[in-house]
Design a protein around this motif. Structure first.
Motif, PDB file in Angstrom:
ATOM      1  N   ASN A 260      17.716  56.026  56.920  1.00  0.00           N
ATOM      2  CA  ASN A 260      19.110  55.614  57.034  1.00  0.00           C
ATOM      3  C   ASN A 260      19.242  54.101  56.850  1.00  0.00           C
ATOM      4  N   LEU A 261      20.482  53.628  56.855  1.00  0.00           N
ATOM      5  CA  LEU A 261      20.756  52.221  56.571  1.00  0.00           C
ATOM      6  C   LEU A 261      20.079  51.290  57.567  1.00  0.00           C
ATOM      7  N   GLU A 262      20.088  51.676  58.846  1.00  0.00           N
ATOM      8  CA  GLU A 262      19.489  50.824  59.867  1.00  0.00           C
ATOM      9  C   GLU A 262      17.985  50.711  59.661  1.00  0.00           C
ATOM     10  N   ASN A 263      17.329  51.811  59.345  1.00  0.00           N
ATOM     11  CA  ASN A 263      15.898  51.792  59.049  1.00  0.00           C
ATOM     12  C   ASN A 263      15.585  50.852  57.897  1.00  0.00           C
ATOM     13  N   ILE A 264      16.369  50.979  56.830  1.00  0.00           N
ATOM     14  CA  ILE A 264      16.144  50.150  55.644  1.00  0.00           C
ATOM     15  C   ILE A 264      16.367  48.677  55.973  1.00  0.00           C
TER      16      ILE A 264
ATOM     17  N   GLN B 272      10.817  53.301  62.071  1.00  0.00           N
ATOM     18  CA  GLN B 272       9.992  54.199  61.260  1.00  0.00           C
ATOM     19  C   GLN B 272       9.625  53.569  59.927  1.00  0.00           C
ATOM     20  N   SER B 273      10.604  53.013  59.245  1.00  0.00           N
ATOM     21  CA  SER B 273      10.344  52.430  57.926  1.00  0.00           C
ATOM     22  C   SER B 273       9.482  51.179  58.016  1.00  0.00           C
ATOM     23  N   VAL B 274       9.654  50.391  59.096  1.00  0.00           N
ATOM     24  CA  VAL B 274       8.803  49.206  59.297  1.00  0.00           C
ATOM     25  C   VAL B 274       7.351  49.633  59.404  1.00  0.00           C
ATOM     26  N   THR B 275       7.110  50.667  60.179  1.00  0.00           N
ATOM     27  CA  THR B 275       5.746  51.184  60.356  1.00  0.00           C
ATOM     28  C   THR B 275       5.164  51.652  59.023  1.00  0.00           C
TER      29      THR B 275
END
Length: 525
Positions: free
Chosen positions: A336-340, A400-403
């Motif tokens: 989602n946008l926040e992850n990105i 999640q995306s940072v990881t």
């Protein structure tokens, strides 16, 4: 044929265009959700980090005007080791995140324009479509010309300023008062989560070798572009807060800016901002696919930039473009946008921290105030820790995306180094190596030039305006006064050719007629 140099306005538009490329359209809602009435303060905070980092970029770009940009600076500061190779891979991944953000925003605004609200399936189809379309264009070697990009930059600025001016007529600006502010921590995080909206000024570094009078032009272009974007973001976020209810931000956070235009422009405002978002994100996708991401990919693959870096490289190396496109679609459709936003902001905070530390180490070479760069380094590090810590406590799913990015790039780089012999070269851009060698031997060239000119033209007077320094760099500037400027010009061209002085060497020679009626600039930096 001599390549035309880039002036201030071209360099400025590259910086502004790189920053206002879709970020503000996509992440404004997230910042308002976190900071509420203090959203402009959040944008100002993030902008200050970008401005301090621009100081390091300006100093490094003047000293090392390389097409390798960020990667070149890291190699100069830390050497060609695993750390710099990993930073390059992280930079490439961060550009993929930016592409994901742009395509996500394109899908959100496109879906809202078509149906009046967001349709998840349509949004995902638009994401896949826009990335595939521009990947296909780049496969053919097509790219947006510089002049077209200049027009796009000022068109985007014009629409955002038009939005801001009219928004002042209908907005309730009491919403910006301190009683509507969130805590300092939330304001800070609100700025950090949209820090990637300031990513883009570093693209100026990749064009530094083609900039006219770089010592003066580059710093002005960096500072002016960042200050312009700070002003625009603060203004736009203030108008958006004044024209939106909190409920609207929650409901329409992915395309909040278009909704904010409705109170004073009605449906036309929604459509206008929507179209501006589509144009901005589309041009940013195209430019990023062809430009900065290509450089980072070539460095990862070859260890340095090849001598023939042109659009033909894509025809020979389309696997890089394919990888970028597939990864972009993956991130934009599965996160989602926040992850990105969190992944992109943390990625660039990490990279900018490394660049600031590099300039801190190289301050003698770049003629810098090292403590400005050290302050910027500390701000990037602390900001990255706060961004991760806050999300770890309040919204772990956003990490999640940072990881995926941090672990994925580290594992990839470790495995890649284990199974291949590719290593970063001592110089990413071969031109920098030749410039550095010239700094050591310029006295020989100067002596040869003086001897040839003064022995053949007794009236000629060779005057040295400035000389470079082996440590701090600089430019060899020479002025020659003579009664025979045309003949001296031919002689100098021959000497330049025999001495193998190329266009990228820091040499500037001006020939003036003794009576002062005219001058010829034969070689410019």
């Amino acid at each position: 044929m001599k390549k035309k140099k880039i002036g201030f306005w071209e360099a400025y538009s590259i910086g502004v265009g790189g920053m206002i490329g879709g970020g503000i359209f996509a992440v404004l809602g997230l910042t308002i959700l976190l900071a509420k009435g203090a959203a402009p303060i959040a944008f100002l905070f993030a902008g200050m980090i970008a401005l301090l980092t621009a100081y390091s970029y300006a100093k490094l770009s003047v000293r090392y005007p390389s097409e390798g940009g960020t990667v070149e600076f890291l190699v100069r500061g830390f050497g060609n080791n695993f750390f710099t190779a990993y930073m390059n891979t992280l930079l490439l991944a961060s550009y993929v995140i930016m592409l994901s953000l742009y395509s996500y925003a394109f899908g959100s605004y496109g879906s809202a324009l078509l149906f009046g609200h967001e349709v998840p399936l349509v949004k995902k189809l638009l994401i896949v479509g826009v990335v595939s379309f521009f990947a296909f264009l780049n496969f053919l070697g097509a790219y947006v010309s510089g002049k077209a990009e200049d027009i796009m930059v000022f068109a985007k600025l014009g629409i955002l300023l038009f939005f801001s001016a009219l928004g002042f007529l209908t907005g309730d600006f009491s919403k910006l008062s301190p009683e509507h502010w969130e805590s300092f921590l939330k304001i800070m995080v609100g700025g950090l989560i949209i820090f990637l909206a300031y990513e883009g000024f570093e693209l100026i570094a990749n064009t530094a070798k083609d900039v006219k009078d770089p010592e003066k032009t580059l710093p002005k272009a960096y500072y002016a572009s960042v200050l312009t974007v700070i002003a625009v973001y603060v203004l736009v976020s203030a108008v958006a807060v004044a024209n939106l209810t909190y409920e609207q931000v929650v409901k329409y956070k992915d395309y909040a800016l278009a909704v904010a235009a409705e109170p004073f422009l009605g449906k036309f405002g929604f459509v206008l901002i929507g179209i501006a978002a589509l144009l901005s994100t589309a041009s940013a996708i195209n430019a990023t696919l062809y430009g900065s991401a290509r450089v980072s990919y070539l460095v990862a693959k070859l260890g340095a930039l090849p001598k023939s870096l042109s659009k033909k490289v894509w025809k020979e190396g389309t696997e890089g473009l394919l990888i970028l496109a597939v990864l972009t679609i993956f991130f934009a459709t599965f996160f989602n946008l926040e992850n990105i936003s969190v992944a992109g902001s943390f990625g660039f905070l990490s990279i900018f921290a490394a660049v600031n530390l590099a300039n801190f180490k190289l301050y003698r070479y770049t003629n810098s105030n090292r403590w400005i760069s050290f302050l910027a380094f500390l701000l990037c590090i602390v900001s990255g820790i706060v961004l991760i810590g806050y999300n770890l406590k309040t919204n772990p799913d956003a990490l999640q995306s940072v990881t995926v990015v941090l672990l994925g790039t580290f594992i990839f780089e470790a495995v890649y180094r284990s199974f291949t012999s590719v290593r970063l070269k001592e110089y990413i851009d071969w031109r920098i190596k030749e410039r550095e060698e010239f700094l050591k031997k310029y006295p020989m060239f100067l002596a040869l030039l003086r001897k040839e000119v003064e022995s053949r033209f007794k009236d000629a007077k060779v005057k040295v305006i400035s000389v470079p320094d082996e440590e701090k760099g600089g430019t060899l500037r020479i002025s020659i006064e003579t009664e025979n400027p045309e003949k001296v010009k031919k002689l100098i061209n021959r000497v330049l050719k025999e001495a193998k002085i190329e266009e990228h060497y820091p040499v500037e020679i001006t020939v003036e007629r003794k009576d002062g009626t005219g001058s010829l600039q034969l070689k410019e930096v």
